[in-house]
Design a protein around this motif. Sequence first.
Motif, mmCIF file in Angstrom:
data_model
loop_
_atom_site.group_PDB
_atom_site.id
_atom_site.type_symbol
_atom_site.label_atom_id
_atom_site.label_comp_id
_atom_site.label_asym_id
_atom_site.label_seq_id
_atom_site.Cartn_x
_atom_site.Cartn_y
_atom_site.Cartn_z
ATOM 1 N N PHE A 1 0.547 -1.483 -0.029
ATOM 2 C CA PHE A 1 -0.249 0.509 0.138
ATOM 3 C C PHE A 1 1.119 0.995 -0.256
ATOM 4 O O PHE A 1 1.175 2.274 -0.752
ATOM 5 N N ILE A 2 2.246 1.455 0.725
ATOM 6 C CA ILE A 2 2.765 2.547 0.739
ATOM 7 C C ILE A 2 3.766 2.532 -0.312
ATOM 8 O O ILE A 2 3.412 3.812 -1.041
ATOM 9 N N LYS A 3 3.831 1.616 -0.698
ATOM 10 C CA LYS A 3 4.315 1.169 -2.516
ATOM 11 C C LYS A 3 3.510 1.843 -3.572
ATOM 12 O O LYS A 3 4.192 3.159 -4.159
ATOM 13 N N ARG A 4 3.071 1.491 -3.246
ATOM 14 C CA ARG A 4 1.696 1.998 -4.618
ATOM 15 C C ARG A 4 1.435 3.562 -4.188
ATOM 16 O O ARG A 4 1.817 4.876 -4.929
ATOM 17 N N ARG A 5 1.497 3.838 -2.922
ATOM 18 C CA ARG A 5 1.446 5.885 -2.720
ATOM 19 C C ARG A 5 2.373 6.704 -3.375
ATOM 20 O O ARG A 5 2.102 7.098 -3.058
ATOM 21 N N LEU A 6 3.844 5.071 -3.476
ATOM 22 C CA LEU A 6 4.698 6.348 -3.560
ATOM 23 C C LEU A 6 4.994 6.784 -5.273
ATOM 24 O O LEU A 6 6.204 7.107 -5.265
ATOM 25 N N GLY A 7 3.672 5.601 -5.572
ATOM 26 C CA GLY A 7 4.527 5.495 -6.864
ATOM 27 C C GLY A 7 5.532 4.562 -7.505
ATOM 28 O O GLY A 7 5.544 4.760 -8.398
ATOM 29 N N LEU A 8 6.020 3.611 -6.757
ATOM 30 C CA LEU A 8 6.207 2.639 -6.868
ATOM 31 C C LEU A 8 5.600 1.539 -7.427
ATOM 32 O O LEU A 8 5.118 1.247 -6.706
ATOM 33 N N GLU A 9 5.852 1.159 -8.564
ATOM 34 C CA GLU A 9 5.688 -0.235 -9.255
ATOM 35 C C GLU A 9 5.736 -0.970 -8.375
ATOM 36 O O GLU A 9 6.754 -1.609 -7.888
ATOM 37 N N ARG A 10 4.578 -2.552 -9.437
ATOM 38 C CA ARG A 10 5.509 -3.749 -8.521
ATOM 39 C C ARG A 10 7.105 -4.382 -8.334
ATOM 40 O O ARG A 10 6.912 -3.772 -9.582
ATOM 41 N N GLY A 11 7.222 -4.816 -7.541
ATOM 42 C CA GLY A 11 8.955 -4.992 -7.903
ATOM 43 C C GLY A 11 9.554 -4.097 -7.969
ATOM 44 O O GLY A 11 10.956 -4.666 -7.761
ATOM 45 N N ALA A 12 9.011 -2.910 -7.582
ATOM 46 C CA ALA A 12 10.440 -1.465 -7.686
ATOM 47 C C ALA A 12 10.733 -2.054 -6.469
ATOM 48 O O ALA A 12 10.278 -2.205 -5.174
ATOM 49 N N LYS A 13 12.520 -1.840 -6.044
ATOM 50 C CA LYS A 13 13.158 -1.162 -4.676
ATOM 51 C C LYS A 13 12.421 0.006 -4.273
ATOM 52 O O LYS A 13 12.418 1.116 -4.219
ATOM 53 N N ALA A 14 12.250 -0.997 -2.838
ATOM 54 C CA ALA A 14 12.050 -0.446 -1.856
ATOM 55 C C ALA A 14 13.075 0.301 -0.233
ATOM 56 O O ALA A 14 12.588 -0.817 0.464
ATOM 57 N N PRO A 15 13.897 0.235 -0.324
ATOM 58 C CA PRO A 15 15.093 -0.042 1.179
ATOM 59 C C PRO A 15 14.817 0.310 2.164
ATOM 60 O O PRO A 15 14.142 1.232 2.576
ATOM 61 N N GLY A 16 14.730 -0.874 3.208
ATOM 62 C CA GLY A 16 13.746 -0.558 4.281
ATOM 63 C C GLY A 16 12.199 -1.641 4.618
ATOM 64 O O GLY A 16 12.317 -2.299 5.212
ATOM 65 N N LEU A 17 11.535 -1.240 4.034
ATOM 66 C CA LEU A 17 10.892 -1.735 3.457
ATOM 67 C C LEU A 17 9.847 -2.369 3.366
ATOM 68 O O LEU A 17 9.383 -3.623 3.695
ATOM 69 N N ASP A 18 10.871 -3.347 2.158
ATOM 70 C CA ASP A 18 10.943 -4.105 1.525
ATOM 71 C C ASP A 18 11.352 -5.481 2.641
ATOM 72 O O ASP A 18 10.853 -7.021 2.793
ATOM 73 N N GLN A 19 12.403 -4.781 3.659
ATOM 74 C CA GLN A 19 12.738 -6.181 4.451
ATOM 75 C C GLN A 19 12.307 -6.074 5.703
ATOM 76 O O GLN A 19 12.564 -7.209 6.731
ATOM 77 N N TYR A 20 11.608 -5.247 6.042
ATOM 78 C CA TYR A 20 10.943 -5.067 7.078
ATOM 79 C C TYR A 20 9.402 -4.327 7.659
ATOM 80 O O TYR A 20 9.415 -4.982 8.308
ATOM 81 N N ASP A 21 8.766 -5.205 6.315
ATOM 82 C CA ASP A 21 7.182 -4.389 6.489
ATOM 83 C C ASP A 21 6.577 -5.533 7.433
ATOM 84 O O ASP A 21 5.733 -5.288 8.043
ATOM 85 N N PHE A 22 7.035 -6.809 7.062
ATOM 86 C CA PHE A 22 6.564 -7.675 7.414
ATOM 87 C C PHE A 22 6.614 -8.469 9.092
ATOM 88 O O PHE A 22 6.318 -8.780 9.520
ATOM 89 N N VAL A 23 8.328 -7.685 9.525
ATOM 90 C CA VAL A 23 8.666 -7.844 10.502
ATOM 91 C C VAL A 23 7.740 -7.168 11.389
ATOM 92 O O VAL A 23 8.045 -7.674 13.033
ATOM 93 N N VAL A 24 7.597 -5.648 10.980
ATOM 94 C CA VAL A 24 6.758 -4.235 12.167
ATOM 95 C C VAL A 24 5.078 -5.728 11.803
ATOM 96 O O VAL A 24 4.433 -4.914 13.328
#
Length: 193
Positions: free
Chosen positions: A115-138
Amino acid sequence: MDAVEFLKIIFVGLWVFLPAMLPNSAAVVFGKHGKTKMDFGKTWRGKRIFGDGKSWAGFFGGAFSGIVLGLIQIGIASIFDDSGDYWGFGDFWGNVGVLATLSFGAVLGDLCGAFIKRRLGLERGAKAPGLDQYDFVVGALCVTALFFPGWVYDTYIEGWHICALLFLLLIMFGIHRMVNIIGYRMGLKKEPW
């Protein structure tokens, strides 16, 4: 505290978090067969809510995979540990809910990340350092803390147990990268990150 006790804290912190680490990888596998997208193709403010990468089959398949892994872990621990603690999970029936909250929390955290990646205008598969690695942990820790605050406190915050949380955060970047490379080489992911 001696080194053995410290290593036990680290081991238990990693062991009990495995049911939160599996769901996102399993969701990719189950999601390949899912036709119904979680956002039903809807948009919000001109952008997809979650995108095509999030299906109901992936969501539930991933979450239930984590729960099954946790039940297997409890079974393994019961063979070697007759104290009833199941290597950190606690009383079997009282803490099966921990498995559910860790697993569903992980996929919910990943969903929030999408959801956050779409709001930032990032397409599916685009890198989002930090968010990609820790969203599920949080997500896993927050949902579990909502329903089982004492368990989260005892396992990851109280005293030296904070080291288990710090260890998880330190290794998660590398584990995430390694799993994505494997998924890419297996043809399950389009990008190796």
